[in-house]
Design a protein around this motif. Structure first.
Motif, short mmCIF file in Angstrom:
data_model
loop_
_atom_site.label_atom_id
_atom_site.label_comp_id
_atom_site.label_asym_id
_atom_site.label_seq_id
_atom_site.Cartn_x
_atom_site.Cartn_y
_atom_site.Cartn_z
N LEU A 1 0.86 -1.18 0.00
CA LEU A 1 0.00 0.00 0.00
C LEU A 1 0.90 1.24 0.00
CD1 LEU A 1 -2.69 1.55 0.32
CD2 LEU A 1 -2.47 1.22 2.80
N ILE A 2 0.74 2.05 -1.04
CA ILE A 2 1.51 3.30 -1.12
C ILE A 2 0.52 4.45 -1.14
CG2 ILE A 2 3.15 4.66 -2.49
CD1 ILE A 2 4.16 1.99 -3.69
N VAL A 3 0.53 5.26 -0.08
CA VAL A 3 -0.39 6.39 0.02
C VAL A 3 0.44 7.67 -0.10
CG1 VAL A 3 -1.99 7.63 1.51
CG2 VAL A 3 -2.03 5.13 1.47
N ILE A 4 0.06 8.52 -1.03
CA ILE A 4 0.75 9.80 -1.18
C ILE A 4 -0.21 10.93 -0.82
CG2 ILE A 4 2.06 11.33 -2.72
CD1 ILE A 4 2.57 8.93 -4.54
N GLN A 5 0.08 11.62 0.25
CA GLN A 5 -0.72 12.78 0.64
C GLN A 5 0.00 14.02 0.11
OE1 GLN A 5 -2.57 13.16 4.66
NE2 GLN A 5 -1.47 15.08 4.81
N VAL A 6 -0.61 14.66 -0.86
CA VAL A 6 0.07 15.76 -1.55
C VAL A 6 -0.27 17.11 -0.89
CG1 VAL A 6 0.49 16.90 -3.76
CG2 VAL A 6 -0.06 14.46 -3.69
N GLU A 7 0.74 17.86 -0.57
CA GLU A 7 0.57 19.16 0.08
C GLU A 7 -0.25 20.12 -0.80
OE1 GLU A 7 1.41 20.34 3.11
OE2 GLU A 7 0.71 22.32 2.57
N ALA A 8 -1.34 20.60 -0.23
CA ALA A 8 -2.15 21.69 -0.80
C ALA A 8 -2.72 21.42 -2.20
CB ALA A 8 -1.35 23.00 -0.80
N LEU A 9 -2.84 20.16 -2.55
CA LEU A 9 -3.40 19.82 -3.88
C LEU A 9 -4.92 19.90 -3.86
CD1 LEU A 9 -3.00 18.76 -6.81
CD2 LEU A 9 -3.08 16.44 -5.86
N THR B 1 3.99 14.78 1.28
CA THR B 1 4.90 15.62 0.49
C THR B 1 4.97 17.05 1.04
OG1 THR B 1 3.38 16.59 -1.14
CG2 THR B 1 4.14 14.32 -1.54
N LEU B 2 5.85 17.85 0.46
CA LEU B 2 6.13 19.16 1.04
C LEU B 2 6.36 20.28 0.02
CD1 LEU B 2 6.51 20.40 3.81
CD2 LEU B 2 8.90 19.74 3.75
N SER B 3 6.86 19.95 -1.18
CA SER B 3 7.32 21.01 -2.10
C SER B 3 6.23 22.03 -2.45
CB SER B 3 7.85 20.40 -3.40
OG SER B 3 9.06 19.73 -3.15
N SER B 4 4.97 21.59 -2.46
CA SER B 4 3.90 22.50 -2.87
C SER B 4 3.25 23.22 -1.67
CB SER B 4 2.84 21.72 -3.67
OG SER B 4 2.54 20.49 -3.05
N HIS B 5 4.04 23.43 -0.64
CA HIS B 5 3.56 24.18 0.54
C HIS B 5 3.55 25.67 0.23
CE1 HIS B 5 3.35 25.66 4.68
NE2 HIS B 5 2.94 24.45 5.03
N HIS B 6 2.53 26.39 0.75
CA HIS B 6 2.48 27.84 0.53
C HIS B 6 3.72 28.48 1.17
CE1 HIS B 6 1.61 29.38 4.60
NE2 HIS B 6 1.04 28.20 4.79
N PRO B 7 4.18 29.64 0.81
CA PRO B 7 3.50 30.61 -0.07
C PRO B 7 3.88 30.48 -1.56
CG PRO B 7 5.37 31.65 0.98
CD PRO B 7 5.36 30.21 1.44
N TYR B 8 4.50 29.43 -1.97
CA TYR B 8 4.80 29.15 -3.39
C TYR B 8 5.75 30.18 -4.03
CZ TYR B 8 0.26 27.24 -2.11
OH TYR B 8 -0.77 26.67 -1.41
N SER B 9 6.30 31.08 -3.23
CA SER B 9 7.13 32.16 -3.79
C SER B 9 8.41 31.64 -4.43
CB SER B 9 7.46 33.18 -2.71
OG SER B 9 7.90 32.50 -1.55
N ASN C 1 2.15 -4.25 -8.25
CA ASN C 1 2.02 -5.01 -7.00
C ASN C 1 1.50 -4.21 -5.85
OD1 ASN C 1 2.64 -7.65 -6.88
ND2 ASN C 1 4.84 -7.30 -7.22
N SER C 2 1.08 -2.98 -6.12
CA SER C 2 0.75 -2.08 -5.02
C SER C 2 -0.59 -1.40 -5.27
CB SER C 2 1.82 -0.98 -4.89
OG SER C 2 3.11 -1.54 -4.78
N LEU C 3 -1.28 -1.17 -4.18
CA LEU C 3 -2.45 -0.30 -4.21
C LEU C 3 -1.90 1.12 -4.00
CD1 LEU C 3 -5.61 -0.10 -4.12
CD2 LEU C 3 -5.40 -0.19 -1.64
N ILE C 4 -2.15 1.99 -4.97
CA ILE C 4 -1.59 3.34 -4.89
C ILE C 4 -2.73 4.34 -4.69
CG2 ILE C 4 -0.25 5.11 -6.11
CD1 ILE C 4 1.14 2.80 -7.62
N VAL C 5 -2.61 5.14 -3.66
CA VAL C 5 -3.66 6.10 -3.31
C VAL C 5 -3.04 7.49 -3.25
CG1 VAL C 5 -5.35 6.75 -1.55
CG2 VAL C 5 -4.84 4.33 -1.94
N ILE C 6 -3.61 8.41 -3.99
CA ILE C 6 -3.07 9.78 -4.02
C ILE C 6 -4.20 10.76 -3.74
CG2 ILE C 6 -1.89 11.54 -5.44
CD1 ILE C 6 -0.77 9.26 -7.16
N TYR C 7 -3.95 11.70 -2.83
CA TYR C 7 -4.98 12.71 -2.54
C TYR C 7 -4.32 13.98 -2.01
CZ TYR C 7 -4.29 11.30 2.32
OH TYR C 7 -3.72 11.03 3.53
#
Ligand code: GP9
Length: 401
Positions: free
Chosen positions: A32-40, A191-199, A246-252
């Protein structure tokens, strides 16, 4: 009190459907691979700016995944940590303060615990200081074997968040290297790269945002375009290593990326007229679930981040008794309950701050009294969740499972 304990028990008994639904156990025993994407936020999915897709990799992935397009943000005071908390426990964020701080000594019946019991290695990974949001303590309480944090990584590339946060690319690469793949694993990646303030993206040209160049919204789109590109490269790597099949991939997404003062630019970009209801309807995150045996489809059911865990639990054939959310692939009626007491269904939007009900589509005000019973029933979820957390019910009560 024993009455409250009985309320909790009755509630869980009634809610549980013992995972007998569609697609039950389809990914049992798989990674199980879960990706929680910053501010998406959801609106960027499929969006084109100047003829180019903001998230081409996620858009491509949708063609071979289940895409849930009506998942509302349910975080409260714990922001990113609340999203993590919901996915791994399907309990609501704390009524006041932050669950990660207030309840880190509680007993949980979490997703990593269930998978550990099934013989998995379980990892949480996030490229920032491990004490932030009290993660070290909470990840222990949630039963993760390992927390791969900034302290375990080589800080070799900085992208986003002011230019001093480890890039998502490097984060994915180093995390994947650190995982023991000799057994099935659960990797929870934040994840972290897309954290505000995006400057950081102000003078970058990874994505042409046209007239939004050097604006907050323009930089947000560039940040999500980078996050998407990094996910694309990560997926390629999973394919190369034989993990994709081989993996259940979940992205949100974890929570909103654009504050209210960006409403003008955002509404003009997506060509929607500005109103309180339309803004509220934009507070959604994409949810993408990929597994080879799962036919690609778009699911319109209204749900929230509380429902991510239960949906995974059904697909992996785990025990759904302790979850408060619903399995999005097996529910008759969609809904999302927000921490502030607002309720969203496909029929209406109830705003708790005004105590008013509006027709979901037309926006016309409806008779509040006619929805009283229904709203009360929904809000019972919050009361039960608060009881479980505040009474540490999973430590004190005996369950025969
Ligand atoms: C920090 C990151 C940000 O570790 O998860 O949290 P946020 O400020 O988005 O809640």
């Amino acid at each position: 009190s024993s009455e409250e304990e009985q309320d909790i028990r009755n509630y869980l008994d009634k809610k549980s459907n013992n995972s007998v639904g569609k697609y039950n156990s389809i990914a049992k025993g798989k990674n199980l691979i879960v990706i929680q994407v910053e501010a998406l936020q959801e609106f960027v999915i499929g969006l084109k700016v100047n003829g180019k897709e903001v998230t081409p990799n996620l858009n491509k992935l949708l063609n071979e995944s289940v895409y849930f397009e009506n998942i509302y943000v349910q975080v409260a005071g714990g922001n990113t940590s609340d999203a993590e908390f919901m996915t791994n426990n399907s309990l609501y964020p704390a009524k006041e303060g932050t669950a990660y701080f207030r309840f880190a000594t509680n007993t949980f019946k979490s997703l990593p615990m269930m998978l550990k019991e099934a013989g998995y290695n379980t990892y949480a990974a996030h490229a920032y200081s491990p004490s932030f949001w009290n993660r070290t303590e909470m990840y222990k309480a949630l039963g993760f074997d390992d927390f791969i944090s900034q302290s375990d990584m080589v800080l070799d590339e900085f992208i986003g968040w002011g230019g001093w946060a480890l890039s998502d690319d490097s984060f994915y690469r180093q995390t994947l290297e650190a995982i023991d793949k000799s057994k099935p694993f659960y990797a929870f990646l934040v994840t972290l790269s897309s954290h505000h303030p995006y400057s950081y993206f102000n003078d970058k040209d990874n994505f042409d945002v046209g007239k939004y160049d050097k604006t907050y919204l323009g930089n947000y789109l560039k940040a999500q375009n980078y996050a998407d590109a990094a996910i694309g490269r990560f997926i390629e790597k999973l394919k190369k290593e034989g993990l994709y099949e081989n993996s259940l991939i979940v992205i949100y997404g974890d929570h909103h990326g654009l504050p209210k003062d960006q409403a003008g630019d955002l509404f003009s970009l997506i060509n929607v007229s500005n109103s309180k209801l339309e803004w509220a309807k934009l507070q959604k995150v994409p949810l993408i679930i990929h597994y080879p045996g799962l036919e690609s489809q778009v699911v319109e059911t209204i749900g929230g981040q509380m429902d991510i865990g239960p949906t995974i639990i059904n697909l992996m054939g785990l025990d759904d008794y302790f979850v408060l959310g619903k399995d999005l692939l097996n529910c008759d009626k969609g809904y999302a309950i927000l921490r502030n007491g607002s309720v969203i269904t496909d029929e209406f939007y109830y705003f708790s701050d005004e105590n008013k009900v509006y027709d979901f589509k037309s926006g016309k005000e409806l008779d509040r009294a006619a929805y009283d019973e229904e709203i009360k029933r929904y809000l019972e979820d919050l009361r039960i969740s608060d009881l479980i957390l505040e009474k540490d019910a999973f430590a004190k009560m005996k369950f025969d499972r």
